[in-house]
Design a protein around this motif. Structure first.
Motif, mmCIF file in Angstrom:
data_model
loop_
_atom_site.group_PDB
_atom_site.id
_atom_site.type_symbol
_atom_site.label_atom_id
_atom_site.label_comp_id
_atom_site.label_asym_id
_atom_site.label_seq_id
_atom_site.Cartn_x
_atom_site.Cartn_y
_atom_site.Cartn_z
ATOM 1 N N ARG A 277 -4.855 9.013 0.700
ATOM 2 C CA ARG A 277 -5.524 7.722 0.872
ATOM 3 C C ARG A 277 -4.530 6.608 0.607
ATOM 4 N N SER A 278 -4.774 5.456 1.189
ATOM 5 C CA SER A 278 -3.931 4.283 0.996
ATOM 6 C C SER A 278 -4.420 3.512 -0.222
ATOM 7 N N SER B 291 -3.556 0.287 -3.069
ATOM 8 C CA SER B 291 -2.808 -0.944 -3.317
ATOM 9 C C SER B 291 -3.403 -1.656 -4.524
ATOM 10 N N PRO C 73 0.826 -1.216 0.000
ATOM 11 C CA PRO C 73 0.000 0.000 0.000
ATOM 12 C C PRO C 73 0.858 1.263 0.000
ATOM 13 N N GLN D 108 0.617 5.783 -0.238
ATOM 14 C CA GLN D 108 -0.249 6.929 0.005
ATOM 15 C C GLN D 108 -0.364 7.763 -1.276
#
Length: 700
Positions: A464-465, A467, A458, A460
């Motif tokens: 927001r994260s 993946s 993941p 940033q």
């Protein structure tokens, strides 16, 4: 008696009494004189006489004597007594002159009146007076009882009236309450009816509003559809006109080329050398020129040429080219026949001279000149090698498979899938846009972020994260978008700022080394946007539109408008510079023991293949200059003497070919390349390109 009616009632009551029911005999006089003794004896006043005198006589003075009236009106049978009662001369004490009941008159008439009254008074017998007194008493009692009864009746009636009044009042109150309740109910019903009608009216109004909105929406949709249809028709008309104009320009170009080829069909220059008749070629050429001229004249009258007109013109041009080829072949055969004939004649003359002069030593004829690579100076090829074309096709197939792999993510209508797609695209493209020459540490952060994203970790992005593991197609999507962004940076950023190519290329090279599939996608995008990076010159195929062919050549075509040549060369230059920088750079923090995934050997291959192909006006000179300026120093260090041989070959053999196809207005790129190589040959060194990343950069 006070009244006749009451007398009769009294008599009727006496008759119904016990005394009235007694039987009397008519012959009672025969029984003796004892019966009349009472009548003949002196009258005696009864105990009731005083009361009668006090209460009755004063009331009967103004009326006829009651006894007479009674006697005259009373039937004899009621008392069964004689009807005549003798009058007595004795007056009652009540009729004395001093009686106050009779007023005295001044004329002395009072005495007369009293005498008359006295004379009219008839004294009854004691029994009659008693009866009369009883009657009077009875009447008085009866009157008193009647008065009391009346009073009681009146009180009862008053009570009843009060009760009835109270009851009526209560009933009136109840009536008023019922009336008020009825009014309330009627008012409530009326209000409910009004509210119901109001609600119905509001509902009807809302229904009408909804229907109006629906109709307005439908009308707006129809108007929008009509407007879209109109715009579509306008756009189609515009496209038709632009296509017609493009076809017209193409027809003019075809006519110009056809006329130029027709000039080459002129066989007058070969009449003195050849004995064959070549007039048929010239006749057919004139016919083809007349055909094109007829098409253009018809087009000017009718508007724009059709695709059939363009196809006819292209076939005529191809036939003209074939005609010129056949003419050249005929001329070549005629020249060869003439040469052989001249050789035979020369041999015959030589033999004759030898016979005359004797044998002599023959001189060796000079060896044929060699072209590039020690080969004979033959015509260069136009098509790319088969192996290179297979490699190009494999990369395009891999790119297409990658697009199909994440098609579900891009075509999904789900809001969550769209959100994931946007997050992944931002996470892949934003770091590439942030690549710069500010500092090596900043560049390493960007590289680590891209590497982490491709590794499934993941990262940033936009607070927001993100993946690639959130969606099964996420990795394919990110790899494709990342490769596309690298090539776009070369097309836009590097084309404007040449020094920006090295930080972009070093990151792309490092990602390529760790994620080979991204490198293949970078090549696929690069080859598609810049076919000269293969190198590959796309050929025009039958049935292909001019716009599609221009797109294959790398031009941007928007609304049938082709971009300017300067902008096209600028974009091609940026992408070639990116490719030249990638093949020579390595990520400094990677594994040095491994081989570069796409190193300098591919640069040597590209340079060799581009020199083995016919040059393109203005394009080949520009691409050679950009490639050698970025990658020339690295190739010089890697291949040394062989590289300088290649540079000499470009100067001696390839420059004339480029100069031969370059017009006077396109000599800028050729002169720039020529001056660059002459300066390098003079200094025996290719300079390090401007903006190259040094070791001090990575310590910043």
């Amino acid at each position: 008696m006070p009244s006749e009616g009451r007398c009769w009632e009294t008599l009727q009551a006496l008759r119904n009494s016990d005394k009235g029911r007694l039987c009397y005999h008519r012959d009672w006089l025969l029984q003796g004189e004892d019966v009349l003794e009472e009548c003949m004896s002196l009258p005696k006043l009864s105990s009731y006489s005083g009361w009668v005198v006090d209460h009755i006589l004063p009331h009967t003075q103004g009326n006829p004597p009651s006894s007479e009236a009674s006697t005259s009106s009373r039937p004899t049978s009621a008392l069964d007594q004689p009807s005549f009662v003798p009058k007595s001369p004795i007056r009652s004490p009540a009729s004395s002159p001093a009686s106050p009941a009779t007023p005295a008159t001044p004329d002395g008439t009072e005495g007369k009146h009293e005498s008359q009254q006295t004379e009219s008074v008839v004294l009854q017998s004691s029994r009659g007076i008693k009866v009369e007194g009883c009657i009077r008493m009875y009447e008085l009692v009866h009157r008193m009882k009647g008065t009391e009864g009346l009073r009681q009746w009146q009180e009862d009636q008053e009570r009843k009236v009060r009760a009835l009044s109270e009851m009526a009042s209560e009933q009136l109150k109840r009536f008023d309450e019922r009336k008020e309740l009825k009014h309330h109910k009627e008012f409530q019903d009326l209000r409910e009816v009004m509210e119901k009608s109001s609600r119905e009216a509001l509902g009807q109004q809302e229904k009408l509003k909804a229907e109006h909105r629906h109709r307005a929406k439908i009308l707006n949709l129809k108007l929008r559809e009509a407007e879209q249809q109109r715009l579509k028709q306008v756009e189609q008309e515009r496209l038709r006109r632009e296509e017609g104009q493009a076809r017209l320009r193409s027809l003019y170009a075809l006519q110009e080329e056809l006329l130029h080829l027709n000039q080459q069909l002129d066989a007058d220059q070969h009449k003195d050398l050849l004995k064959v008749d070549l007039s048929a070629f010239q006749t057919r050429g004139n016919q083809l020129c007349g055909l094109i001229s007829g098409i253009i004249r018809a087009t000017s009258e009718n508007g724009f040429p059709t695709t059939e007109d363009q196809a006819v013109a292209e076939r005529a041009l191809q036939e003209m080219r074939d005609l010129l080829t056949n003419l050249q072949q005929e001329i070549a055969r005629a020249c060869e026949d003439k040469r052989r004939q001249d050789e035979k004649e020369a041999q015959i003359k030589q033999q004759e001279s030898q016979m005359q002069q004797g044998p002599q030593v023959h001189k060796e004829s000079p060896a044929p000149s060699l072209g590039p690579g020690g080969k004979q100076n033959e015509d260069l090829q136009v098509k790319v090698q088969d192996s290179t074309m297979q490699w190009y096709q494999q990369l395009q197939d891999a790119s297409s498979r990658c697009v199909l792999a994440f098609e579900g993510l891009t075509s999904s209508k789900d809001s969550e899938a769209k959100k994931i797609k946007m997050d992944l695209q931002k996470a892949a493209t934003i770091p590439v846009s942030q690549i710069s020459t500010i500092a090596g540490s900043k560049l390493k952060e960007i590289f680590d972020k891209i590497h982490s994203l491709l590794s499934g970790k993941p990262v940033q992005s936009g607070g927001r994260s993100v993946s690639v593991t959130v969606n099964p197609q996420g990795l394919d999507f990110v790899q494709y978008k990342l490769a596309e962004k690298f090539v776009k940076q070369g097309e836009e950023e590097v084309a404007s700022h040449h020094e920006a190519v090295f930080p972009i290329a070093v990151v792309a090279s490092g990602i390529w080394e760790l994620h080979p599939r991204v490198g293949d996608l970078i090549l696929a995008h690069l080859h598609k946007k810049c076919p000269y990076s293969v190198p590959f010159y796309p050929a025009f195929k039958e049935g292909m539109s001019l716009e599609d062919y221009q797109r294959m050549l790398g031009y941007q075509v928007t609304d049938s408008k082709v971009e300017q040549q300067d902008n096209f060369l600028k974009r091609m230059s940026g992408m070639i510079r990116l490719y030249a920088a990638i093949i020579q750079l390595r990520w400094p923090y990677g594994n040095r023991q491994e081989v570069h995934p796409h190193g300098l050997n591919h640069g040597w291959r590209w340079l060799a293949q581009i020199l083995n192909m016919e040059p393109l006006s203005d394009v080949t000179a520009t691409l050679l200059f950009d490639f050698l300026e970025v990658c020339g120093n690295a190739l010089m260090k890697q291949y040394q003497v062989q590289f300088w041989k290649l540079i000499l070959l470009i100067k001696e053999d390839y420059f004339p070919r480029i100069e031969a196809i370059t017009s006077s207005g396109q000599m800028g790129s050729f002169i720039r390349l020529k001056q660059f190589l002459e300066k390098c040959l003079q200094r025996r060194e290719i300079p390090v390109p401007k903006g190259f990343l040094t070791s001090s950069f990575w310590r910043s």
